[in-house]
Write an enzyme that holds these catalytic residues in place. Sequence first.
Site, PDB file in Angstrom:
ATOM      1  N   TYR A 199      29.876  33.076  30.248  1.00 14.89           N
ATOM      2  CA  TYR A 199      29.833  32.531  31.612  1.00 14.89           C
ATOM      3  C   TYR A 199      28.684  33.166  32.414  1.00 14.89           C
ATOM      4  O   TYR A 199      27.887  32.463  33.041  1.00 14.89           O
ATOM      5  CB  TYR A 199      31.182  32.806  32.280  1.00 14.89           C
ATOM      6  CG  TYR A 199      31.276  32.472  33.746  1.00 14.89           C
ATOM      7  CD1 TYR A 199      31.161  31.157  34.199  1.00 14.89           C
ATOM      8  CD2 TYR A 199      31.505  33.480  34.688  1.00 14.89           C
ATOM      9  CE1 TYR A 199      31.284  30.867  35.554  1.00 14.89           C
ATOM     10  CE2 TYR A 199      31.635  33.187  36.038  1.00 14.89           C
ATOM     11  CZ  TYR A 199      31.511  31.873  36.466  1.00 14.89           C
ATOM     12  OH  TYR A 199      31.636  31.579  37.809  1.00 14.89           O
ATOM     13  N   ILE A 205      36.799  34.131  44.672  1.00 18.97           N
ATOM     14  CA  ILE A 205      37.186  33.347  45.853  1.00 18.97           C
ATOM     15  C   ILE A 205      38.719  33.247  45.906  1.00 18.97           C
ATOM     16  O   ILE A 205      39.364  32.900  44.912  1.00 18.97           O
ATOM     17  CB  ILE A 205      36.551  31.939  45.816  1.00 18.97           C
ATOM     18  CG1 ILE A 205      35.009  32.039  45.657  1.00 18.97           C
ATOM     19  CG2 ILE A 205      36.935  31.145  47.055  1.00 18.97           C
ATOM     20  CD1 ILE A 205      34.283  32.786  46.758  1.00 18.97           C
TER      21      ILE A 205
HETATM   22  P1  NAD Z   1      37.282  25.454  38.914  1.00 21.36           P
HETATM   23  O1  NAD Z   1      37.447  25.895  37.511  1.00 21.36           O
HETATM   24  O2  NAD Z   1      38.416  25.609  39.846  1.00 21.36           O
HETATM   25  O3  NAD Z   1      36.829  23.927  38.949  1.00 21.36           O
HETATM   26  C1  NAD Z   1      35.848  23.425  38.095  1.00 21.36           C
HETATM   27  C2  NAD Z   1      36.028  21.925  38.018  1.00 21.36           C
HETATM   28  O4  NAD Z   1      35.044  21.439  37.089  1.00 21.36           O
HETATM   29  C3  NAD Z   1      37.406  21.495  37.486  1.00 21.36           C
HETATM   30  O5  NAD Z   1      38.000  20.563  38.365  1.00 21.36           O
HETATM   31  C4  NAD Z   1      37.095  20.855  36.143  1.00 21.36           C
HETATM   32  O6  NAD Z   1      37.931  19.735  35.852  1.00 21.36           O
HETATM   33  C5  NAD Z   1      35.657  20.407  36.324  1.00 21.36           C
HETATM   34  N1  NAD Z   1      34.948  20.253  35.057  1.00 21.36           N
HETATM   35  C6  NAD Z   1      34.993  21.043  33.969  1.00 21.36           C
HETATM   36  N2  NAD Z   1      34.210  20.522  32.995  1.00 21.36           N
HETATM   37  C7  NAD Z   1      33.666  19.393  33.487  1.00 21.36           C
HETATM   38  C8  NAD Z   1      32.775  18.413  32.977  1.00 21.36           C
HETATM   39  N3  NAD Z   1      32.302  18.491  31.719  1.00 21.36           N
HETATM   40  N4  NAD Z   1      32.401  17.387  33.773  1.00 21.36           N
HETATM   41  C9  NAD Z   1      32.877  17.298  35.043  1.00 21.36           C
HETATM   42  N5  NAD Z   1      33.753  18.175  35.584  1.00 21.36           N
HETATM   43  C10 NAD Z   1      34.139  19.210  34.802  1.00 21.36           C
HETATM   44  O7  NAD Z   1      35.968  26.194  39.475  1.00 21.36           O
HETATM   45  P2  NAD Z   1      35.658  26.642  40.974  1.00 21.36           P
HETATM   46  O8  NAD Z   1      36.311  27.951  41.172  1.00 21.36           O
HETATM   47  O9  NAD Z   1      35.922  25.559  41.925  1.00 21.36           O
HETATM   48  O10 NAD Z   1      34.092  26.931  40.835  1.00 21.36           O
HETATM   49  C11 NAD Z   1      33.095  26.081  41.329  1.00 21.36           C
HETATM   50  C12 NAD Z   1      31.754  26.761  41.102  1.00 21.36           C
HETATM   51  O11 NAD Z   1      31.737  28.028  41.774  1.00 21.36           O
HETATM   52  C13 NAD Z   1      31.446  27.071  39.640  1.00 21.36           C
HETATM   53  O12 NAD Z   1      30.063  26.942  39.412  1.00 21.36           O
HETATM   54  C14 NAD Z   1      31.820  28.521  39.500  1.00 21.36           C
HETATM   55  O13 NAD Z   1      31.109  29.167  38.476  1.00 21.36           O
HETATM   56  C15 NAD Z   1      31.424  29.056  40.859  1.00 21.36           C
HETATM   57  N6  NAD Z   1      32.125  30.292  41.220  1.00 21.36           N
HETATM   58  C16 NAD Z   1      33.465  30.268  41.509  1.00 21.36           C
HETATM   59  C17 NAD Z   1      34.104  31.451  41.845  1.00 21.36           C
HETATM   60  C18 NAD Z   1      35.564  31.496  42.185  1.00 21.36           C
HETATM   61  O14 NAD Z   1      36.112  32.593  42.357  1.00 21.36           O
HETATM   62  N7  NAD Z   1      36.240  30.358  42.301  1.00 21.36           N
HETATM   63  C19 NAD Z   1      33.376  32.646  41.889  1.00 21.36           C
HETATM   64  C20 NAD Z   1      32.035  32.637  41.544  1.00 21.36           C
HETATM   65  C21 NAD Z   1      31.417  31.440  41.225  1.00 21.36           C
HETATM   66  C1  AKB Z   2      35.560  34.284  37.589  1.00 19.86           C
HETATM   67  O1  AKB Z   2      36.375  35.228  37.705  1.00 19.86           O
HETATM   68  O2  AKB Z   2      35.145  33.841  36.515  1.00 19.86           O
HETATM   69  C2  AKB Z   2      35.003  33.716  38.860  1.00 19.86           C
HETATM   70  C3  AKB Z   2      33.692  34.353  39.190  1.00 19.86           C
HETATM   71  C4  AKB Z   2      33.669  35.641  39.879  1.00 19.86           C
HETATM   72  O3  AKB Z   2      32.663  33.814  38.869  1.00 19.86           O
HETATM   73  N1  AKB Z   2      35.959  33.868  39.898  1.00 19.86           N
END
Ligand code: NAD
Ligand code: AKB
Length: 316
Positions: A143, A173
């Site tokens: 990742y 988050i």
């Molecule tokens: P999540 O896992 O909750 O949601 C990801 C979504 O992507 C899901 O609804 C899933 O169905 C969809 N998905 C997966 N594969 C797919 C595909 N091939 N085509 C279309 N959709 C697809 O993730 P999130 O927490 O909402 O994260 C959103 C972004 O923020 C990501 O880039 C993640 O890396 C980044 N991020 C999130 C966090 C966090 O704590 N939530 C922290 C750092 C970075």
């Molecule tokens: C994870 O734990 O993978 C995410 C992130 C910090 O990117 N919440």
Amino acid sequence: MKKILVTGALGQIGTELVRELRLKYGHDNVIASDKNLSDTQKIKALEPFEYADVTNAEELNTIIERHNIDSVFHLAAILSAVGERNPMQCWNVNMTGTLNILEIGVAKKLNRIIIPSSMAVWGDGVSKDMTPQESVLRPTTMYGLTKVCGERLCDYYFLKYGLDTRGLRYPGIISSETLPGGGTTDYAVDIFYKAVKDEDYSCFLSEGTMLPMMYMPDCLKATIDLAEADVSRLQHHSDFNVASFSFNPAQLTKAIQKHKPDFKVVYEPDFRQSIADSWPRTIDDSAARAEWGWQPAYSFEDMVTDMLNKLSQKLK
Ligand code: NAD
Ligand code: AKB
């Protein structure tokens, strides 16, 4: 930004970002899309909605043409814990999806593309306290690798083609609306559900594992503020450090126990412990503060109180 596509819109951040963008840009000007069609009620609530697998460039292209999209918030991704269980799926979704969006961005001369990065870009060779904006990026997860490549690709497309790409290195988050999708920081959401249901919690990280975190309203604000920032003020583009507060599971447990004195947590670290140990404890976000005025609104204590209130309402 007049017509916006949000990929991964059914995820933890997407669900709330779509709603926030619709308040600002008009309901019908924000198209939600995702690959997961299992929750039909949720999809109905997020309409206008389009099915799109981000690894399929043709599908994305069709949707972007059909809706005359000019800007994309590309959130579809596989997160750290799920990514370690299936590294090739993580590479495929995160890298092919990102490249597809960037290529379409150039071909269609899109106005703006926002692609989140993560604190997962860091690993060995960098200070874990106040980790600086400019630093060695040596992630130990698939990742994290895809996030480093994504950042570099976005900057490449900006420099080579003038495509306006932007991104933030989110910490973990925390939110009450949609459960997180398989990351290492998920414990910090799961724990609240258990506390509100008056159940004990088994934490998959050790009690002293300090990590940077952020409450969802600040995550949404950071994302939209960066998307709307004047490009002439930006010296960075796809890799802004952003921070809010840091805590460890023991501190979070204690803060919840102030509201729920009988709440109990046991610590049973699993494979996610080594992922968490590779990430920073605190982050220096001075570049984001200087270049586009980033400032979080929620303190750790505000977040704990608000999460407990919101989940008590939701689960009653
Ligand atoms: P999540 O896992 O909750 O949601 C990801 C979504 O992507 C899901 O609804 C899933 O169905 C969809 N998905 C997966 N594969 C797919 C595909 N091939 N085509 C279309 N959709 C697809 O993730 P999130 O927490 O909402 O994260 C959103 C972004 O923020 C990501 O880039 C993640 O890396 C980044 N991020 C999130 C966090 C966090 O704590 N939530 C922290 C750092 C970075
Ligand atoms: C994870 O734990 O993978 C995410 C992130 C910090 O990117 N919440």
